[in-house]
Design a protein around this motif. Structure first.
Motif, PDB file in Angstrom:
ATOM      1  N   UNK A  30       4.859  22.233   7.547  1.00  0.00           N
ATOM      2  CA  UNK A  30       5.131  22.562   6.151  1.00  0.00           C
ATOM      3  C   UNK A  30       6.212  23.620   6.069  1.00  0.00           C
ATOM      4  N   UNK A  31       6.967  23.586   4.985  1.00  0.00           N
ATOM      5  CA  UNK A  31       8.042  24.560   4.786  1.00  0.00           C
ATOM      6  C   UNK A  31       7.492  25.944   4.452  1.00  0.00           C
ATOM      7  N   UNK A  32       6.313  25.983   3.832  1.00  0.00           N
ATOM      8  CA  UNK A  32       5.695  27.244   3.424  1.00  0.00           C
ATOM      9  C   UNK A  32       4.209  27.185   3.771  1.00  0.00           C
ATOM     10  N   UNK A  33       3.535  28.312   3.634  1.00  0.00           N
ATOM     11  CA  UNK A  33       2.096  28.325   3.892  1.00  0.00           C
ATOM     12  C   UNK A  33       1.382  27.413   2.903  1.00  0.00           C
ATOM     13  N   UNK A  34       1.776  27.467   1.628  1.00  0.00           N
ATOM     14  CA  UNK A  34       1.135  26.625   0.604  1.00  0.00           C
ATOM     15  C   UNK A  34       1.284  25.146   0.941  1.00  0.00           C
ATOM     16  N   UNK A  35       2.523  24.734   1.245  1.00  0.00           N
ATOM     17  CA  UNK A  35       2.744  23.329   1.601  1.00  0.00           C
ATOM     18  C   UNK A  35       2.017  22.997   2.898  1.00  0.00           C
ATOM     19  N   UNK A  36       2.018  23.929   3.832  1.00  0.00           N
ATOM     20  CA  UNK A  36       1.328  23.713   5.102  1.00  0.00           C
ATOM     21  C   UNK A  36      -0.159  23.476   4.923  1.00  0.00           C
ATOM     22  N   UNK A  37      -0.791  24.245   4.039  1.00  0.00           N
ATOM     23  CA  UNK A  37      -2.227  24.050   3.778  1.00  0.00           C
ATOM     24  C   UNK A  37      -2.500  22.673   3.190  1.00  0.00           C
ATOM     25  N   UNK A  38      -1.647  22.233   2.276  1.00  0.00           N
ATOM     26  CA  UNK A  38      -1.807  20.906   1.677  1.00  0.00           C
ATOM     27  C   UNK A  38      -1.618  19.813   2.734  1.00  0.00           C
ATOM     28  N   UNK A  39      -0.569  19.954   3.533  1.00  0.00           N
ATOM     29  CA  UNK A  39      -0.288  18.960   4.576  1.00  0.00           C
ATOM     30  C   UNK A  39      -1.385  18.969   5.648  1.00  0.00           C
ATOM     31  N   UNK A  40      -1.909  20.155   5.958  1.00  0.00           N
ATOM     32  CA  UNK A  40      -2.964  20.266   6.966  1.00  0.00           C
ATOM     33  C   UNK A  40      -4.233  19.552   6.510  1.00  0.00           C
ATOM     34  N   UNK A  41      -4.589  19.741   5.246  1.00  0.00           N
ATOM     35  CA  UNK A  41      -5.773  19.067   4.717  1.00  0.00           C
ATOM     36  C   UNK A  41      -5.604  17.555   4.785  1.00  0.00           C
ATOM     37  N   UNK A  42      -4.422  17.076   4.461  1.00  0.00           N
ATOM     38  CA  UNK A  42      -4.135  15.644   4.511  1.00  0.00           C
ATOM     39  C   UNK A  42      -4.200  15.119   5.945  1.00  0.00           C
ATOM     40  N   UNK A  43      -3.592  15.824   6.880  1.00  0.00           N
ATOM     41  CA  UNK A  43      -3.612  15.402   8.284  1.00  0.00           C
ATOM     42  C   UNK A  43      -5.045  15.381   8.818  1.00  0.00           C
ATOM     43  N   UNK A  44      -5.825  16.388   8.451  1.00  0.00           N
ATOM     44  CA  UNK A  44      -7.216  16.453   8.879  1.00  0.00           C
ATOM     45  C   UNK A  44      -8.010  15.277   8.316  1.00  0.00           C
ATOM     46  N   UNK A  45      -7.835  14.982   7.029  1.00  0.00           N
ATOM     47  CA  UNK A  45      -8.549  13.866   6.405  1.00  0.00           C
ATOM     48  C   UNK A  45      -8.218  12.533   7.053  1.00  0.00           C
ATOM     49  N   UNK A  46      -6.953  12.302   7.312  1.00  0.00           N
ATOM     50  CA  UNK A  46      -6.529  11.042   7.934  1.00  0.00           C
ATOM     51  C   UNK A  46      -7.142  10.896   9.318  1.00  0.00           C
ATOM     52  N   UNK A  47      -7.093  11.964  10.112  1.00  0.00           N
ATOM     53  CA  UNK A  47      -7.594  11.865  11.483  1.00  0.00           C
ATOM     54  C   UNK A  47      -9.112  11.754  11.535  1.00  0.00           C
ATOM     55  N   UNK A  48      -9.822  12.518  10.707  1.00  0.00           N
ATOM     56  CA  UNK A  48     -11.284  12.418  10.699  1.00  0.00           C
ATOM     57  C   UNK A  48     -11.745  11.061  10.196  1.00  0.00           C
ATOM     58  N   UNK A  49     -11.054  10.508   9.213  1.00  0.00           N
ATOM     59  CA  UNK A  49     -11.402   9.162   8.734  1.00  0.00           C
ATOM     60  C   UNK A  49     -11.220   8.148   9.855  1.00  0.00           C
TER      61      UNK A  49
END
Length: 128
Positions: A30-49
């Motif tokens: 992510x370019x920023x911490x805010x974007x990184x948190x959003x992208x991290x949640x998405x990456x986590x959801x995809x992988x756990x699914x």
């Protein structure tokens, strides 16, 4: 079904690289911490699914205090995701179950939702 795992954010020239020490394959940036948190949640959801759909057990989340990080370039934080948002087939299936009459009477009086209770019990039993 909320899941929470520690993520490591690493400062790089264009923002932050992010990975989950406990969830192989869950990486993003992510370019920023805010974007990184959003992208991290998405990456986590995809992988756990993917784990659930492959009938693999979900990894155990590490204690954040046990993570080894470089405090000069990295920091750790918890990231949460609602796994239901990432599972492909969430249409409910109708099931008929039998329980003792006395238990049915008591649960009905308490206003217990049988479908929700059965879903929660199965998820706990399957360690999802």
């Amino acid at each position: 079904m909320i899941k929470i795992y520690p993520a490591v954010f690493e400062k790089d020239p264009v923002g932050f690289g992010i990975y989950f020490p406990d969830v192989e394959g869950a990486v993003t940036q992510g370019d920023s911490i805010e974007e990184g948190l959003e992208m991290a949640s998405d990456a986590l959801g995809i992988q756990l699914a993917w784990y659930v759909e492959q009938q693999l057990p979900l990894p155990t989340a590490s204690n954040m205090n046990d993570l080894s990080i470089d405090k000069g370039t990295q920091f750790a934080t918890l990231v949460q995701v609602n796994l239901i948002d990432y599972l492909q087939d969430t249409q409910p299936d109708k099931k008929t179950i039998k329980i003792p009459h006395w238990l049915n009477v008591r649960a009905t009086k308490e206003g217990i939702n049988f479908s929700k209770t059965m879903t929660e019990a199965l998820m706990e039993k399957l360690k999802i």
